[in-house]
Design a protein around this motif. Sequence first.
Motif, PDB file in Angstrom:
ATOM      1  N   HIS A  38      -2.758  22.736  -0.713  1.00  0.00           N
ATOM      2  CA  HIS A  38      -3.402  22.496   0.570  1.00  0.00           C
ATOM      3  C   HIS A  38      -3.499  20.993   0.806  1.00  0.00           C
ATOM      4  CE1 HIS A  38      -6.102  22.781   3.951  1.00  0.00           C
ATOM      5  NE2 HIS A  38      -6.951  21.988   3.317  1.00  0.00           N
ATOM      6  N   VAL A  39      -2.811  20.496   1.828  1.00  0.00           N
ATOM      7  CA  VAL A  39      -2.902  19.089   2.215  1.00  0.00           C
ATOM      8  C   VAL A  39      -3.902  19.010   3.360  1.00  0.00           C
ATOM      9  CG1 VAL A  39      -1.665  17.096   3.135  1.00  0.00           C
ATOM     10  CG2 VAL A  39      -0.533  18.615   1.488  1.00  0.00           C
ATOM     11  N   SER A  40      -5.048  18.412   3.074  1.00  0.00           N
ATOM     12  CA  SER A  40      -6.084  18.357   4.099  1.00  0.00           C
ATOM     13  C   SER A  40      -5.974  17.109   4.963  1.00  0.00           C
ATOM     14  CB  SER A  40      -7.470  18.430   3.461  1.00  0.00           C
ATOM     15  OG  SER A  40      -7.673  17.338   2.603  1.00  0.00           O
ATOM     16  N   GLN A  41      -5.433  16.032   4.405  1.00  0.00           N
ATOM     17  CA  GLN A  41      -5.337  14.787   5.154  1.00  0.00           C
ATOM     18  C   GLN A  41      -4.084  14.033   4.763  1.00  0.00           C
ATOM     19  OE1 GLN A  41      -8.972  12.516   4.755  1.00  0.00           O
ATOM     20  NE2 GLN A  41     -10.237  14.332   5.000  1.00  0.00           N
ATOM     21  N   GLU A  42      -3.488  13.359   5.736  1.00  0.00           N
ATOM     22  CA  GLU A  42      -2.335  12.487   5.488  1.00  0.00           C
ATOM     23  C   GLU A  42      -2.664  11.095   6.005  1.00  0.00           C
ATOM     24  OE1 GLU A  42       1.489  13.924   6.675  1.00  0.00           O
ATOM     25  OE2 GLU A  42       0.950  16.002   6.226  1.00  0.00           O
ATOM     26  N   TYR A  43      -2.257  10.090   5.254  1.00  0.00           N
ATOM     27  CA  TYR A  43      -2.518   8.700   5.601  1.00  0.00           C
ATOM     28  C   TYR A  43      -1.217   7.904   5.526  1.00  0.00           C
ATOM     29  CZ  TYR A  43      -7.395   9.834   4.405  1.00  0.00           C
ATOM     30  OH  TYR A  43      -8.644  10.392   4.331  1.00  0.00           O
ATOM     31  N   PRO A  44      -1.016   6.974   6.461  1.00  0.00           N
ATOM     32  CA  PRO A  44       0.114   6.050   6.309  1.00  0.00           C
ATOM     33  C   PRO A  44      -0.218   5.058   5.193  1.00  0.00           C
ATOM     34  CG  PRO A  44      -1.165   5.449   8.233  1.00  0.00           C
ATOM     35  CD  PRO A  44      -1.760   6.724   7.697  1.00  0.00           C
ATOM     36  N   LEU A  45       0.784   4.435   4.615  1.00  0.00           N
ATOM     37  CA  LEU A  45       0.589   3.516   3.492  1.00  0.00           C
ATOM     38  C   LEU A  45      -0.442   2.433   3.805  1.00  0.00           C
ATOM     39  CD1 LEU A  45       1.342   2.662   0.653  1.00  0.00           C
ATOM     40  CD2 LEU A  45       3.260   1.370   1.625  1.00  0.00           C
ATOM     41  N   GLU A  46      -0.439   1.936   5.024  1.00  0.00           N
ATOM     42  CA  GLU A  46      -1.379   0.858   5.354  1.00  0.00           C
ATOM     43  C   GLU A  46      -2.839   1.326   5.333  1.00  0.00           C
ATOM     44  OE1 GLU A  46       0.582   2.396   9.122  1.00  0.00           O
ATOM     45  OE2 GLU A  46       1.320   1.542   7.253  1.00  0.00           O
ATOM     46  N   ARG A  47      -3.088   2.626   5.249  1.00  0.00           N
ATOM     47  CA  ARG A  47      -4.453   3.159   5.148  1.00  0.00           C
ATOM     48  C   ARG A  47      -4.722   3.754   3.756  1.00  0.00           C
ATOM     49  NH1 ARG A  47      -5.130   7.321   9.656  1.00  0.00           N
ATOM     50  NH2 ARG A  47      -7.163   7.525   8.666  1.00  0.00           N
ATOM     51  N   ALA A  48      -3.963   3.330   2.762  1.00  0.00           N
ATOM     52  CA  ALA A  48      -4.090   3.876   1.406  1.00  0.00           C
ATOM     53  C   ALA A  48      -5.487   3.655   0.836  1.00  0.00           C
ATOM     54  CB  ALA A  48      -3.037   3.272   0.482  1.00  0.00           C
ATOM     55  N   VAL A  49      -6.076   2.496   1.081  1.00  0.00           N
ATOM     56  CA  VAL A  49      -7.421   2.223   0.568  1.00  0.00           C
ATOM     57  C   VAL A  49      -8.409   3.218   1.160  1.00  0.00           C
ATOM     58  CG1 VAL A  49      -9.316   0.545   0.523  1.00  0.00           C
ATOM     59  CG2 VAL A  49      -6.973  -0.206   0.088  1.00  0.00           C
ATOM     60  N   GLU A  50      -8.279   3.493   2.450  1.00  0.00           N
ATOM     61  CA  GLU A  50      -9.146   4.479   3.098  1.00  0.00           C
ATOM     62  C   GLU A  50      -8.988   5.854   2.457  1.00  0.00           C
ATOM     63  OE1 GLU A  50      -9.513   6.629   7.461  1.00  0.00           O
ATOM     64  OE2 GLU A  50      -8.525   4.684   7.335  1.00  0.00           O
ATOM     65  N   ALA A  51      -7.760   6.217   2.131  1.00  0.00           N
ATOM     66  CA  ALA A  51      -7.500   7.506   1.484  1.00  0.00           C
ATOM     67  C   ALA A  51      -8.170   7.571   0.119  1.00  0.00           C
ATOM     68  CB  ALA A  51      -5.995   7.729   1.341  1.00  0.00           C
ATOM     69  N   LEU A  52      -8.043   6.513  -0.654  1.00  0.00           N
ATOM     70  CA  LEU A  52      -8.642   6.499  -1.993  1.00  0.00           C
ATOM     71  C   LEU A  52     -10.167   6.546  -1.926  1.00  0.00           C
ATOM     72  CD1 LEU A  52      -6.259   3.927  -3.690  1.00  0.00           C
ATOM     73  CD2 LEU A  52      -6.300   6.419  -3.999  1.00  0.00           C
ATOM     74  N   GLY A  62      -8.810  19.608  -0.886  1.00  0.00           N
ATOM     75  CA  GLY A  62      -7.374  19.813  -1.069  1.00  0.00           C
ATOM     76  C   GLY A  62      -6.736  18.493  -1.471  1.00  0.00           C
ATOM     77  N   LYS A  63      -5.565  18.227  -0.960  1.00  0.00           N
ATOM     78  CA  LYS A  63      -4.810  17.030  -1.323  1.00  0.00           C
ATOM     79  C   LYS A  63      -4.800  16.039  -0.169  1.00  0.00           C
ATOM     80  CE  LYS A  63      -3.676  18.718  -5.252  1.00  0.00           C
ATOM     81  NZ  LYS A  63      -4.400  18.268  -6.407  1.00  0.00           N
ATOM     82  N   ALA A  64      -4.849  14.762  -0.515  1.00  0.00           N
ATOM     83  CA  ALA A  64      -4.642  13.690   0.448  1.00  0.00           C
ATOM     84  C   ALA A  64      -3.263  13.111   0.148  1.00  0.00           C
ATOM     85  CB  ALA A  64      -5.701  12.608   0.299  1.00  0.00           C
ATOM     86  N   VAL A  65      -2.450  12.991   1.164  1.00  0.00           N
ATOM     87  CA  VAL A  65      -1.090  12.486   1.002  1.00  0.00           C
ATOM     88  C   VAL A  65      -0.994  11.105   1.633  1.00  0.00           C
ATOM     89  CG1 VAL A  65       1.327  12.835   1.656  1.00  0.00           C
ATOM     90  CG2 VAL A  65      -0.080  14.784   0.975  1.00  0.00           C
ATOM     91  N   ILE A  66      -0.444  10.163   0.885  1.00  0.00           N
ATOM     92  CA  ILE A  66      -0.198   8.826   1.419  1.00  0.00           C
ATOM     93  C   ILE A  66       1.300   8.725   1.690  1.00  0.00           C
ATOM     94  CG2 ILE A  66      -0.282   6.353   0.958  1.00  0.00           C
ATOM     95  CD1 ILE A  66      -2.694   6.952  -0.904  1.00  0.00           C
ATOM     96  N   ARG A  67       1.638   8.571   2.960  1.00  0.00           N
ATOM     97  CA  ARG A  67       3.043   8.491   3.371  1.00  0.00           C
ATOM     98  C   ARG A  67       3.533   7.045   3.245  1.00  0.00           C
ATOM     99  NH1 ARG A  67       5.146  13.386   3.344  1.00  0.00           N
ATOM    100  NH2 ARG A  67       3.858  14.867   4.456  1.00  0.00           N
ATOM    101  N   VAL A  68       4.619   6.864   2.513  1.00  0.00           N
ATOM    102  CA  VAL A  68       5.203   5.545   2.332  1.00  0.00           C
ATOM    103  C   VAL A  68       5.917   5.116   3.609  1.00  0.00           C
ATOM    104  CG1 VAL A  68       6.818   4.175   0.959  1.00  0.00           C
ATOM    105  CG2 VAL A  68       5.407   5.923  -0.130  1.00  0.00           C
ATOM    106  N   ARG A  69       6.541   6.065   4.289  1.00  0.00           N
ATOM    107  CA  ARG A  69       7.194   5.789   5.565  1.00  0.00           C
ATOM    108  C   ARG A  69       7.106   7.036   6.428  1.00  0.00           C
ATOM    109  NH1 ARG A  69      11.350   7.062   2.049  1.00  0.00           N
ATOM    110  NH2 ARG A  69      12.946   8.410   2.877  1.00  0.00           N
ATOM    111  N   GLU A  70       7.237   6.875   7.729  1.00  0.00           N
ATOM    112  CA  GLU A  70       7.166   7.999   8.645  1.00  0.00           C
ATOM    113  C   GLU A  70       8.249   9.022   8.321  1.00  0.00           C
ATOM    114  OE1 GLU A  70       5.091   9.079  11.136  1.00  0.00           O
ATOM    115  OE2 GLU A  70       3.813   7.507  10.326  1.00  0.00           O
ATOM    116  N   GLY A  71       7.879  10.284   8.382  1.00  0.00           N
ATOM    117  CA  GLY A  71       8.842  11.360   8.138  1.00  0.00           C
ATOM    118  C   GLY A  71       9.086  11.661   6.680  1.00  0.00           C
TER     119      GLY A  71
END
Length: 72
Positions: A38-52, A62-71
């Motif tokens: 279950h991925v509950s939240q996705e963050y772009p790399l520039e918001r990685a600190v917010e995700a952590l 569930g899981k928080a995913v940090i996207r390195v690039r769009e798509g």
Amino acid sequence: AGVLGFSLGQARRNRPDEVRAAMGELVQWYAEGRLRPHVSQEYPLERAVEALVAIQQRRVAGKAVIRVREGA
């Protein structure tokens, strides 16, 4: 059905072959679609600190995913 937790670090030190085999099986199950985390939240790399911070403050179910690039 049940859930069992354990310390992966401790298991890797004491039973590395068993952990390797179990991880291989989990990856296979994921590839087959048998596991759907279950991925509950996705963050772009520039918001990685917010995700952590959200993970640390237990605001993620569930899981928080940090996207390195769009798509990705």
